[in-house]
Design a protein around this motif. Structure first.
Motif, PDB file in Angstrom:
ATOM      1  N   ALA A  33      19.215  57.690  33.814  1.00  0.00           N
ATOM      2  CA  ALA A  33      20.097  58.652  33.148  1.00  0.00           C
ATOM      3  C   ALA A  33      21.216  57.909  32.410  1.00  0.00           C
ATOM      4  O   ALA A  33      21.838  57.002  32.971  1.00  0.00           O
ATOM      5  CB  ALA A  33      20.690  59.605  34.182  1.00  0.00           C
ATOM      6  N   GLY A  34      21.404  58.251  31.164  1.00  0.00           N
ATOM      7  CA  GLY A  34      22.503  57.663  30.379  1.00  0.00           C
ATOM      8  C   GLY A  34      22.198  56.288  29.803  1.00  0.00           C
ATOM      9  O   GLY A  34      23.070  55.667  29.192  1.00  0.00           O
ATOM     10  N   SER A  35      20.962  55.809  29.954  1.00  0.00           N
ATOM     11  CA  SER A  35      20.643  54.466  29.433  1.00  0.00           C
ATOM     12  C   SER A  35      20.553  54.472  27.902  1.00  0.00           C
ATOM     13  O   SER A  35      20.548  53.411  27.274  1.00  0.00           O
ATOM     14  CB  SER A  35      19.337  53.959  30.043  1.00  0.00           C
ATOM     15  N   GLY A  36      20.442  55.674  27.332  1.00  0.00           N
ATOM     16  CA  GLY A  36      20.423  55.777  25.873  1.00  0.00           C
ATOM     17  C   GLY A  36      19.065  56.148  25.293  1.00  0.00           C
ATOM     18  O   GLY A  36      18.791  55.853  24.120  1.00  0.00           O
ATOM     19  N   LYS A  37      18.226  56.822  26.069  1.00  0.00           N
ATOM     20  CA  LYS A  37      16.871  57.182  25.589  1.00  0.00           C
ATOM     21  C   LYS A  37      16.917  58.029  24.327  1.00  0.00           C
ATOM     22  O   LYS A  37      16.248  57.729  23.340  1.00  0.00           O
ATOM     23  CB  LYS A  37      16.103  57.972  26.669  1.00  0.00           C
ATOM     24  N   ASP A 197      25.408  46.014  21.689  1.00  0.00           N
ATOM     25  CA  ASP A 197      26.694  45.963  20.966  1.00  0.00           C
ATOM     26  C   ASP A 197      27.881  46.095  21.917  1.00  0.00           C
ATOM     27  O   ASP A 197      28.991  45.681  21.604  1.00  0.00           O
ATOM     28  CB  ASP A 197      26.745  47.102  19.923  1.00  0.00           C
ATOM     29  N   ALA A 198      27.625  46.675  23.091  1.00  0.00           N
ATOM     30  CA  ALA A 198      28.741  46.959  24.002  1.00  0.00           C
ATOM     31  C   ALA A 198      28.910  45.885  25.083  1.00  0.00           C
ATOM     32  O   ALA A 198      29.650  46.091  26.038  1.00  0.00           O
ATOM     33  CB  ALA A 198      28.523  48.318  24.660  1.00  0.00           C
ATOM     34  N   HIS A 199      28.202  44.753  24.915  1.00  0.00           N
ATOM     35  CA  HIS A 199      28.358  43.686  25.908  1.00  0.00           C
ATOM     36  C   HIS A 199      28.498  42.344  25.195  1.00  0.00           C
ATOM     37  O   HIS A 199      27.638  42.006  24.364  1.00  0.00           O
ATOM     38  CB  HIS A 199      27.150  43.658  26.856  1.00  0.00           C
ATOM     39  N   VAL A 258      18.350  45.543  21.913  1.00  0.00           N
ATOM     40  CA  VAL A 258      18.657  46.358  20.723  1.00  0.00           C
ATOM     41  C   VAL A 258      19.969  47.115  20.911  1.00  0.00           C
ATOM     42  O   VAL A 258      20.478  47.209  22.029  1.00  0.00           O
ATOM     43  CB  VAL A 258      17.555  47.423  20.441  1.00  0.00           C
ATOM     44  N   SER A 259      20.444  47.657  19.816  1.00  0.00           N
ATOM     45  CA  SER A 259      21.526  48.630  19.920  1.00  0.00           C
ATOM     46  C   SER A 259      21.046  49.898  19.227  1.00  0.00           C
ATOM     47  O   SER A 259      20.855  49.917  18.011  1.00  0.00           O
ATOM     48  CB  SER A 259      22.797  48.114  19.238  1.00  0.00           C
ATOM     49  N   ALA A 260      20.829  50.917  20.040  1.00  0.00           N
ATOM     50  CA  ALA A 260      20.364  52.182  19.468  1.00  0.00           C
ATOM     51  C   ALA A 260      21.460  52.781  18.592  1.00  0.00           C
ATOM     52  O   ALA A 260      21.187  53.494  17.625  1.00  0.00           O
ATOM     53  CB  ALA A 260      19.979  53.145  20.583  1.00  0.00           C
ATOM     54  N   LEU A 261      22.710  52.446  18.939  1.00  0.00           N
ATOM     55  CA  LEU A 261      23.841  53.018  18.211  1.00  0.00           C
ATOM     56  C   LEU A 261      23.964  52.423  16.807  1.00  0.00           C
ATOM     57  O   LEU A 261      24.092  53.144  15.819  1.00  0.00           O
ATOM     58  CB  LEU A 261      25.135  52.775  19.005  1.00  0.00           C
ATOM     59  N   THR A 262      23.901  51.086  16.707  1.00  0.00           N
ATOM     60  CA  THR A 262      24.087  50.452  15.396  1.00  0.00           C
ATOM     61  C   THR A 262      22.754  50.182  14.689  1.00  0.00           C
ATOM     62  O   THR A 262      22.728  49.901  13.501  1.00  0.00           O
ATOM     63  CB  THR A 262      24.818  49.101  15.556  1.00  0.00           C
TER      64      THR A 262
HETATM   65  N1  LIG Z   1      27.601  51.447  22.647  1.00  0.00           N
HETATM   66  C1  LIG Z   1      26.436  52.047  22.704  1.00  0.00           C
HETATM   67  N2  LIG Z   1      26.335  53.258  23.248  1.00  0.00           N
HETATM   68  C2  LIG Z   1      25.103  53.839  23.289  1.00  0.00           C
HETATM   69  C3  LIG Z   1      23.960  53.210  22.776  1.00  0.00           C
HETATM   70  N3  LIG Z   1      22.901  54.036  22.997  1.00  0.00           N
HETATM   71  C4  LIG Z   1      23.381  55.122  23.596  1.00  0.00           C
HETATM   72  N4  LIG Z   1      24.697  55.016  23.781  1.00  0.00           N
HETATM   73  C5  LIG Z   1      25.582  56.008  24.397  1.00  0.00           C
HETATM   74  O1  LIG Z   1      25.171  56.207  25.748  1.00  0.00           O
HETATM   75  C6  LIG Z   1      25.376  57.566  26.127  1.00  0.00           C
HETATM   76  C7  LIG Z   1      24.069  58.140  26.659  1.00  0.00           C
HETATM   77  O2  LIG Z   1      23.153  58.156  25.608  1.00  0.00           O
HETATM   78  P1  LIG Z   1      21.902  59.160  25.597  1.00  0.00           P
HETATM   79  O3  LIG Z   1      21.106  58.811  24.403  1.00  0.00           O
HETATM   80  O4  LIG Z   1      22.350  60.558  25.747  1.00  0.00           O
HETATM   81  O5  LIG Z   1      21.209  58.684  26.920  1.00  0.00           O
HETATM   82  P2  LIG Z   1      19.957  59.344  27.668  1.00  0.00           P
HETATM   83  O6  LIG Z   1      19.313  58.271  28.438  1.00  0.00           O
HETATM   84  O7  LIG Z   1      19.125  60.104  26.720  1.00  0.00           O
HETATM   85  O8  LIG Z   1      20.720  60.339  28.596  1.00  0.00           O
HETATM   86  P3  LIG Z   1      20.074  61.446  29.567  1.00  0.00           P
HETATM   87  O9  LIG Z   1      18.867  61.990  28.887  1.00  0.00           O
HETATM   88  O10 LIG Z   1      21.182  62.452  29.703  1.00  0.00           O
HETATM   89  O11 LIG Z   1      19.810  60.734  30.802  1.00  0.00           O
HETATM   90  C8  LIG Z   1      25.882  58.255  24.884  1.00  0.00           C
HETATM   91  O12 LIG Z   1      27.275  58.338  24.937  1.00  0.00           O
HETATM   92  C9  LIG Z   1      25.476  57.349  23.732  1.00  0.00           C
HETATM   93  O13 LIG Z   1      26.314  57.430  22.629  1.00  0.00           O
HETATM   94  C10 LIG Z   1      24.107  51.903  22.193  1.00  0.00           C
HETATM   95  O14 LIG Z   1      23.184  51.264  21.730  1.00  0.00           O
HETATM   96  N5  LIG Z   1      25.368  51.374  22.193  1.00  0.00           N
END
Ligand SMILES: Nc1nc2c(ncn2[C@@H]2O[C@H](COP(=O)(O)OP(=O)(O)OP(=O)(O)O)[C@@H](O)[C@H]2O)c(=O)[nH]1
Length: 374
Positions: A33-37, A197-199, A258-262
């Motif tokens: 959960a929260g890993s950024g899927k 990007d966050a580490h 990777v960075s899913a964000l950037t």
């Molecule tokens: N800095 C950074 N934050 C990220 C990245 N990918 C995701 N996040 C953040 O991590 C948080 C969770 O991202 P989600 O994509 O919702 O993660 P998830 O695994 O789908 O979450 P659940 O389905 O709720 O378990 C969010 O605040 C995103 O913005 C990334 O590559 N870099």
């Protein structure tokens, strides 16, 4: 099929290879959960759109409230998670699990929809529920994974929150989970270190720990909790030993940061997917073909065994004696009369039913000839 195991000796048939090689690659994204899927799936989506090959996206998370992309198939269109919770009186996790179970009963329709579009697609992406165990340790998760993997070349992308893995204990827990998914699905697995990007230094520390277990043990020692006598705690000793066990697993593991964000290094991810697809053809597909053949052979053997037993039963019964009912027939008739009398008594209104039953019993007797005592 695990890459850490010796590959099967069989080679997939040319016909099977030819058929499968034209199909799109399915990427199943799994992660804590929260890993950024979801953010990662969105990144894949925008990258593939930009390169002119939009993916087909299937959302399997019934509880997601916000999705930054539009899924082609969304579990939420079929199952109302809030209603499931209410009607079955479940908590949030039970609700997600039951919603996924309900959706799985329709998954053949989902697959046929994807198959119809297969010619024009290069990638199909599955986003899974946030609670990882709901997908990886449920019957419906296994059914969906097997159904997809037996139809399309499939790769598992295991998403890891890199900053959170900087602690050796968390890193090891995550790697053990990856290992369990690999052995459970037997599919090619890519570990995706997300949020680089966050580490500071990205995921370099993780690569080093996977390459060199002594580096991991050194990190563990530096962060170690010591007991009252200054000795490493039981947990640290355990993790030290586990790092040796996992060494073999790491040596075959493919990982990418990777960075899913950037969007950083998303191209590397797709390169790794190509390699994993090759692995699917080399290892998973032949194994699948072998298991399918084995199962079909067992089924055919069982059917022919039942048939030959049936035939020998028929042969034993042989022709019937010409005159008079046998002991067996008399007994059966008596039984049936008793049964009928017990149920209906002497009520004249039920005579027709009784007659009909007797006629039916007569029919049965003339159809089947049971072995008689000699
Ligand atoms: N800095 C950074 N934050 C990220 C990245 N990918 C995701 N996040 C953040 O991590 C948080 C969770 O991202 P989600 O994509 O919702 O993660 P998830 O695994 O789908 O979450 P659940 O389905 O709720 O378990 C969010 O605040 C995103 O913005 C990334 O590559 N870099």
């Amino acid at each position: 099929m695990s890459s850490s195991e010796p590959g099967p000796s069989t080679v997939p048939s040319a016909a099977l290879l030819d058929e499968a090689s034209k199909k799109p690659t399915v990427i199943i994204t799994i992660g804590m959960a929260g890993s950024g899927k979801t953010t990662f799936v969105q990144r894949l989506n925008s990258h593939l759109h930009a390169s002119g090959t939009p993916p087909y996206i299937i959302n399997l998370d019934p509880a997601v409230t916000h999705m930054p992309f539009e899924a082609n198939i969304d579990i939420r269109d079929t199952v109302d998670y809030a209603q499931v919770m209410k009607q079955y009186r479940l908590g949030p996790n039970g609700g997600i699990m039951t919603s996924l179970n309900l959706f799985t009963t329709k998954f053949d329709q989902v697959l046929s929809l994807v198959e119809k579009r297969a010619d024009e697609l290069q990638h199909v992406v599955l986003d899974t529920p946030g609670q990882i165990e709901i997908f990886t340790w449920s019957a419906s998760g296994a059914i969906i994974t097997d159904a997809v993997a037996s139809t399309f070349p499939t790769v598992v992308a295991y998403i890891v929150d890199t900053p959170r893995c900087a602690a050796p204990a968390t890193f090891m827990s995550n790697m053990l989970y990856a290992c369990s998914i690999l052995y459970k699905t037997r599919l090619p697995l890519l570990v995706v270190f997300n949020k680089t990007d966050a580490h500071p230094g990205g995921h370099a520390f993780a690569e080093e720990w996977m390459r060199d277990f002594e580096a991991f043990q050194a990190a563990l020692a530096s962060s170690a909790h010591r007991d009252a006598d200054g000795e490493p705690t039981y947990m640290n000793s355990l993790m030290n030993s586990m790092s040796l066990v996992l060494d073999e697993f790491y040596s075959h593991l493919k990982s990418v940061g990777v960075s899913a964000l950037t969007g950083d290094s998303i191209g590397d991810f797709f390169e790794a997917v190509k390699g994993a697809r090759e692995e699917y053809f080399k290892e998973y597909l032949p194994e699948l073909e072998r298991v399918t053949k084995e199962r079909d052979a067992k089924l055919a053997e069982k059917q022919s065994d039942s048939l030959s037993r049936f035939m020998s039963d028929l042969a034993v019964s042989g022709p019937q004696p010409a005159a008079g009912p046998s002991w067996n027939e008399e007994m059966e008739e008596e039984d049936e009369e008793e049964e009928t009398d017990d149920i209906y008594g002497d009520d004249p209104r039920l005579l027709d039913i009784r007659r009909a039953q007797k006629a039916k019993a007569g029919e049965r007797d003339s159809e089947f000839r049971w072995p008689r005592p000699g």
